[in-house]
Design a protein around this motif. Structure first.
Motif, PDB file in Angstrom:
ATOM      1  N   LEU A  88      16.240  14.775  85.265  1.00  0.00           N
ATOM      2  CA  LEU A  88      15.469  14.716  86.511  1.00  0.00           C
ATOM      3  C   LEU A  88      15.930  13.555  87.373  1.00  0.00           C
ATOM      4  CD1 LEU A  88      13.071  15.634  88.294  1.00  0.00           C
ATOM      5  CD2 LEU A  88      11.681  14.013  86.999  1.00  0.00           C
ATOM      6  N   ARG A  89      16.031  12.371  86.781  1.00  0.00           N
ATOM      7  CA  ARG A  89      16.485  11.206  87.550  1.00  0.00           C
ATOM      8  C   ARG A  89      17.888  11.404  88.095  1.00  0.00           C
ATOM      9  NH1 ARG A  89      15.757   5.955  84.092  1.00  0.00           N
ATOM     10  NH2 ARG A  89      17.848   6.697  83.777  1.00  0.00           N
ATOM     11  N   ALA A  90      18.773  11.991  87.283  1.00  0.00           N
ATOM     12  CA  ALA A  90      20.167  12.185  87.710  1.00  0.00           C
ATOM     13  C   ALA A  90      20.269  13.181  88.856  1.00  0.00           C
ATOM     14  CB  ALA A  90      21.013  12.638  86.525  1.00  0.00           C
ATOM     15  N   LEU A  98      25.900  11.428  91.849  1.00  0.00           N
ATOM     16  CA  LEU A  98      25.557  12.449  90.860  1.00  0.00           C
ATOM     17  C   LEU A  98      26.366  12.234  89.581  1.00  0.00           C
ATOM     18  CD1 LEU A  98      25.247  15.708  92.982  1.00  0.00           C
ATOM     19  CD2 LEU A  98      23.422  14.423  91.878  1.00  0.00           C
ATOM     20  N   PRO A  99      25.806  12.572  88.455  1.00  0.00           N
ATOM     21  CA  PRO A  99      26.526  12.348  87.194  1.00  0.00           C
ATOM     22  C   PRO A  99      27.746  13.254  87.074  1.00  0.00           C
ATOM     23  CG  PRO A  99      24.518  13.585  86.802  1.00  0.00           C
ATOM     24  CD  PRO A  99      24.504  13.190  88.251  1.00  0.00           C
ATOM     25  N   LYS A 100      28.701  12.774  86.319  1.00  0.00           N
ATOM     26  CA  LYS A 100      29.906  13.557  86.050  1.00  0.00           C
ATOM     27  C   LYS A 100      29.738  14.192  84.673  1.00  0.00           C
ATOM     28  CE  LYS A 100      32.139  12.071  89.700  1.00  0.00           C
ATOM     29  NZ  LYS A 100      31.159  12.112  90.739  1.00  0.00           N
ATOM     30  N   PRO A 127      17.931  19.185  77.035  1.00  0.00           N
ATOM     31  CA  PRO A 127      18.391  19.294  78.428  1.00  0.00           C
ATOM     32  C   PRO A 127      19.657  18.469  78.655  1.00  0.00           C
ATOM     33  CG  PRO A 127      16.045  18.873  78.338  1.00  0.00           C
ATOM     34  CD  PRO A 127      16.559  18.692  76.949  1.00  0.00           C
ATOM     35  N   GLY A 128      20.587  19.040  79.369  1.00  0.00           N
ATOM     36  CA  GLY A 128      21.825  18.342  79.675  1.00  0.00           C
ATOM     37  C   GLY A 128      22.941  18.600  78.691  1.00  0.00           C
ATOM     38  N   THR A 129      22.683  19.354  77.611  1.00  0.00           N
ATOM     39  CA  THR A 129      23.744  19.684  76.661  1.00  0.00           C
ATOM     40  C   THR A 129      23.729  21.185  76.414  1.00  0.00           C
ATOM     41  OG1 THR A 129      22.342  19.429  74.704  1.00  0.00           O
ATOM     42  CG2 THR A 129      23.520  17.478  75.448  1.00  0.00           C
ATOM     43  N   ILE A 130      24.892  21.710  76.112  1.00  0.00           N
ATOM     44  CA  ILE A 130      24.977  23.125  75.742  1.00  0.00           C
ATOM     45  C   ILE A 130      26.116  23.301  74.747  1.00  0.00           C
ATOM     46  CG2 ILE A 130      26.464  23.841  77.649  1.00  0.00           C
ATOM     47  CD1 ILE A 130      23.589  25.921  76.380  1.00  0.00           C
ATOM     48  N   TRP A 131      25.849  24.025  73.696  1.00  0.00           N
ATOM     49  CA  TRP A 131      26.843  24.379  72.668  1.00  0.00           C
ATOM     50  C   TRP A 131      27.758  25.390  73.332  1.00  0.00           C
ATOM     51  CZ3 TRP A 131      26.667  24.269  66.974  1.00  0.00           C
ATOM     52  CH2 TRP A 131      27.443  25.243  66.367  1.00  0.00           C
ATOM     53  N   SER A 132      29.039  25.092  73.441  1.00  0.00           N
ATOM     54  CA  SER A 132      29.947  25.981  74.141  1.00  0.00           C
ATOM     55  C   SER A 132      30.815  26.807  73.215  1.00  0.00           C
ATOM     56  CB  SER A 132      30.847  25.189  75.090  1.00  0.00           C
ATOM     57  OG  SER A 132      30.056  24.522  76.050  1.00  0.00           O
ATOM     58  N   MET A 145      28.286  18.414  78.381  1.00  0.00           N
ATOM     59  CA  MET A 145      27.225  17.441  78.632  1.00  0.00           C
ATOM     60  C   MET A 145      27.073  17.247  80.131  1.00  0.00           C
ATOM     61  SD  MET A 145      27.338  15.049  75.384  1.00  0.00           S
ATOM     62  CE  MET A 145      25.615  15.021  75.531  1.00  0.00           C
ATOM     63  N   PHE A 146      25.841  17.253  80.578  1.00  0.00           N
ATOM     64  CA  PHE A 146      25.499  17.087  81.989  1.00  0.00           C
ATOM     65  C   PHE A 146      25.918  15.713  82.495  1.00  0.00           C
ATOM     66  CE2 PHE A 146      22.201  15.639  85.025  1.00  0.00           C
ATOM     67  CZ  PHE A 146      22.449  16.511  86.055  1.00  0.00           C
ATOM     68  N   GLU A 147      25.664  14.709  81.696  1.00  0.00           N
ATOM     69  CA  GLU A 147      25.968  13.336  82.080  1.00  0.00           C
ATOM     70  C   GLU A 147      26.851  12.741  80.988  1.00  0.00           C
ATOM     71  OE1 GLU A 147      23.490   9.422  83.595  1.00  0.00           O
ATOM     72  OE2 GLU A 147      22.460  10.973  82.488  1.00  0.00           O
ATOM     73  N   LEU A 148      28.132  12.637  81.290  1.00  0.00           N
ATOM     74  CA  LEU A 148      29.091  12.221  80.275  1.00  0.00           C
ATOM     75  C   LEU A 148      29.753  10.918  80.699  1.00  0.00           C
ATOM     76  CD1 LEU A 148      30.355  13.097  77.620  1.00  0.00           C
ATOM     77  CD2 LEU A 148      32.116  14.240  78.925  1.00  0.00           C
ATOM     78  N   GLU A 149      29.015   9.845  80.515  1.00  0.00           N
ATOM     79  CA  GLU A 149      29.564   8.552  80.889  1.00  0.00           C
ATOM     80  C   GLU A 149      30.301   7.908  79.719  1.00  0.00           C
ATOM     81  OE1 GLU A 149      27.964   4.439  82.920  1.00  0.00           O
ATOM     82  OE2 GLU A 149      26.775   6.265  83.078  1.00  0.00           O
TER      83      GLU A 149
END
Length: 172
Positions: A88-90, A98-100, A127-132, A145-149
């Motif tokens: 939500l914050r991202a 925006l996150p990478k 939230p923000g992850t998905i098994w691909s 990953m939605f936010e991969l810092e």
């Protein structure tokens, strides 16, 4: 003359008793009716569904260490709340901040198919992850990953928080 080993009639009728019990409860709760007819329908579903889906469960579940499973359940619940907040914050940030997102490859030590199925469910519910993708030899997992810092930290987190407890539950 050899005698065939036969399963007890109750085990043949209910090959997955916990699944049968869960299906009965779910049927009754979703229908919000507890009449005799609904109980009978719930019983038919509880008997038929596990019997019809037995071939979809190629390996029997060997569930050990319920305390570890309980802690994992609460850890995943907490992570869902934390990651909901992070996503939500991202997404509310300005466009230039925006996150990478990206893909990471997580090397796996877990080999049990039931444990891998639970890991896939966990990765899809956070939230923000998905098994691909899972490697054919089950040695690595591709996760988006939605936010991969910090990729290495995220891989270590997946292995320590989810894979290690699943190995204790299903493989020890």
């Amino acid at each position: 003359m050899t005698r065939r080993s036969r399963k007890p009639w109750l085990k043949r009728l209910f090959p997955a008793p916990l699944l049968s019990l869960a299906l009965m409860a779910l049927w009754l709760l979703l229908n919000n009716a507890f009449s005799l007819g609904q109980w009978l329908l719930a019983l038919v579903i509880a008997v038929a569904a596990p019997a019809l889906t037995a071939s979809l469960r190629p390996t029997p579940v060997s569930f050990k260490k319920p305390g570890v499973a309980w802690r994992l359940f609460w850890q995943v619940g907490l992570d869902v709340l934390v990651w909901n907040w992070r996503v939500l914050r991202a997404t509310l940030r300005p466009a230039e901040h925006l996150p990478k997102g990206g893909f990471v490859i997580v090397p796996l030590d877990l080999r049990d198919p039931n444990g891998l199925a639970v890991l896939s469910a966990i990765m899809c519910v956070i939230p923000g992850t998905i098994w691909s993708e899972l490697a054919l030899d089950r040695s690595a997992l591709l996760v988006h990953m939605f936010e991969l810092e910090f990729a290495e930290e995220e891989i270590a987190l997946i292995k320590s928080r989810y894979e290690r407890p699943l190995m204790e539950i299903f493989e020890s």
